[in-house]
Enzyme design. Structure first.
Site, PDB file in Angstrom:
ATOM      1  N   ASP A  46      14.208  -4.497  13.460  1.00  0.00           N
ATOM      2  CA  ASP A  46      15.453  -4.840  14.175  1.00  0.00           C
ATOM      3  C   ASP A  46      15.066  -5.349  15.562  1.00  0.00           C
ATOM      4  OD1 ASP A  46      18.658  -3.684  13.812  1.00  0.00           O
ATOM      5  OD2 ASP A  46      18.015  -4.392  15.788  1.00  0.00           O
ATOM      6  N   ASN A  47      15.753  -6.382  16.029  1.00  0.00           N
ATOM      7  CA  ASN A  47      15.399  -6.923  17.352  1.00  0.00           C
ATOM      8  C   ASN A  47      16.241  -6.307  18.471  1.00  0.00           C
ATOM      9  OD1 ASN A  47      17.872  -8.141  17.143  1.00  0.00           O
ATOM     10  ND2 ASN A  47      17.086 -10.233  16.956  1.00  0.00           N
ATOM     11  N   SER A  81      28.990 -12.526   2.467  1.00  0.00           N
ATOM     12  CA  SER A  81      30.291 -12.303   3.094  1.00  0.00           C
ATOM     13  C   SER A  81      31.419 -12.964   2.307  1.00  0.00           C
ATOM     14  CB  SER A  81      30.250 -12.905   4.496  1.00  0.00           C
ATOM     15  OG  SER A  81      31.538 -12.948   5.044  1.00  0.00           O
ATOM     16  N   TYR A  96      29.513 -19.756  10.142  1.00  0.00           N
ATOM     17  CA  TYR A  96      29.026 -18.440   9.716  1.00  0.00           C
ATOM     18  C   TYR A  96      29.071 -18.334   8.185  1.00  0.00           C
ATOM     19  CZ  TYR A  96      29.212 -13.560   8.420  1.00  0.00           C
ATOM     20  OH  TYR A  96      28.985 -12.381   7.781  1.00  0.00           O
ATOM     21  N   LYS A 119      25.895 -18.233   5.268  1.00  0.00           N
ATOM     22  CA  LYS A 119      25.723 -17.204   4.235  1.00  0.00           C
ATOM     23  C   LYS A 119      25.682 -17.842   2.840  1.00  0.00           C
ATOM     24  CE  LYS A 119      25.494 -13.488   6.713  1.00  0.00           C
ATOM     25  NZ  LYS A 119      24.351 -12.569   6.639  1.00  0.00           N
TER      26      LYS A 119
END
Ligand code: UDP
Length: 327
Positions: free
Chosen positions: A31-32, A116, A140, A144
């Site tokens: 994870d960033n 999504s 977005y 996906k």
């Protein structure tokens, strides 16, 4: 054997990590920290870094015996994706391609991908089945959908098998109250409504009161984040048992209007929640409700918290005990 989870310190990621760890999986959590929270590690082995960092990915895949990747890491703010599509195609598509490259180099050939309902765009029929036409209305959703299509081609060409899970409205919090939703800024309806109940906001703006729905406000399919997590574990098992690339919708098949969410939150919290009518939000469809029969039938998914009241109760347990999130 280990599972690499990307974005496992975020909302849906951390709830899935918790269930993976609880059933004894060794979880490497990359994870960033742009949206993730260190406090949400849930017993996983955290590595701070970016999914686009090929050198780091090569190190991880050589150090650990990883058999599958759960890929949550992504940007997910629809209006931002309209304003700055480059950022979305870079993070959600280009960096995912880097991850897939290193997976193939390392002979890791199973992925569970966070997709999504935004891949569908405006529905022509509800509840929406998996094979409904895909016309995303924003970058977005398109990013996906692109990855879903790429994953189909990677199976044919390279034998990398993937399950894409299309979340409808992820909501609620782990019933333990230990982890929950903490976005900054927050745009999702349920946390905003609960912030009003907590006195942290004065009111909730209702984005459109003249939609063609029973009370004029938008209808959504709210699905508990722990039920989404359960689906990820089932998908992992299915891939390990040899299942082919496919996509599943994840929702409860019940639509609730924005005003029904507000009223239910008033009942759960015992507090008044002030609303104010506002303009429609660009890109919002009137109704989004999933058909999730496919995952119920094929993988035996069984939501434990399908009703809105329970979803909001678990969210309230988190927000009322963590009014400032993880801090
Ligand atoms: N919504 C609203 N006011 C808010 C936030 C959301 O009226 O402050 C509405 C939004 O237009 C949508 C629904 O609540 O119809 C759920 O929005 P959310 O952002 O939680 O999820 P989305 O459906 O956009 O993924």
């Amino acid at each position: 054997m280990a599972v690499l989870v990307t974005g496992g310190l975020g909302y849906v990621g951390s709830h899935s990590v918790k269930q993976l760890v609880e059933r004894g999986e060794h979880v490497i959590n990359l994870d960033n920290l742009i949206f993730g929270h260190k406090q949400a590690a849930c017993g996983s082995e955290v590595i701070i870094g970016d999914i686009g960092d090929r050198a780091l990915l090569r190190d991880i895949f050589s150090k650990y015996d990883i058999d599958a990747v759960m890929h949550f890491a992504a940007l997910a703010d629809v209006p931002e994706s309209v304003a700055d599509p480059r950022k979305y195609y870079d993070t959600n598509v280009a960096k995912s391609l880097a991850l897939l490259d290193v997976m193939l180099e390392s002979d890791v050939k199973m992925m569970i991908f966070s997709s999504s309902a935004a891949t569908f765009g405006d529905p022509q029929v509800v509840p929406i089945p998996e094979d409904h036409p895909k016309n995303p209305t924003n970058p977005y959703g398109r990013s996906k959908l692109m990855l879903e299509e790429i994953l189909r081609e990677y199976e044919r060409a390279y034998g990398l098998r993937a399950i894409s899970l299309r979340y409808f409205n992820a909501s609620g919090a782990d019933p333990s109250g230990e982890i929950g939703e903490d976005h900054n800024p927050e745009h999702h309806l349920i946390p905003i409504v609960l912030q009003v109940a907590l006195g942290q906001r004065e009111q909730v703006s209702i984005y459109g009161t003249d939609w063609p729905t029973k009370d004029g406000t938008c209808v959504r399919d709210y699905v508990h984040v722990s039920d989404l997590a359960q689906a990820h574990l089932l998908a992992l098992d299915a891939l390990r048992n040899g299942c082919q690339t496919t996509e599943y919708n994840l929702g409860n098949g019940n639509g609730y209007t924005v005003m029904e969410v507000v009223r239910t939150a008033e009942n759960v919290t015992g507090r008044e929640i002030k609303t104010v009518s506002a303009d429609r939000r660009p890109g919002d469809p009137a109704v989004l409700v999933a058909s999730s029969e496919k995952i119920v039938k094929e993988l035996g998914w069984k939501p434990k918290y399908p009703d809105l009241e329970t979803i909001i109760e678990t969210a309230w347990k988190w927000h009322s005990t963590h009014p400032n999130g993880y801090e």
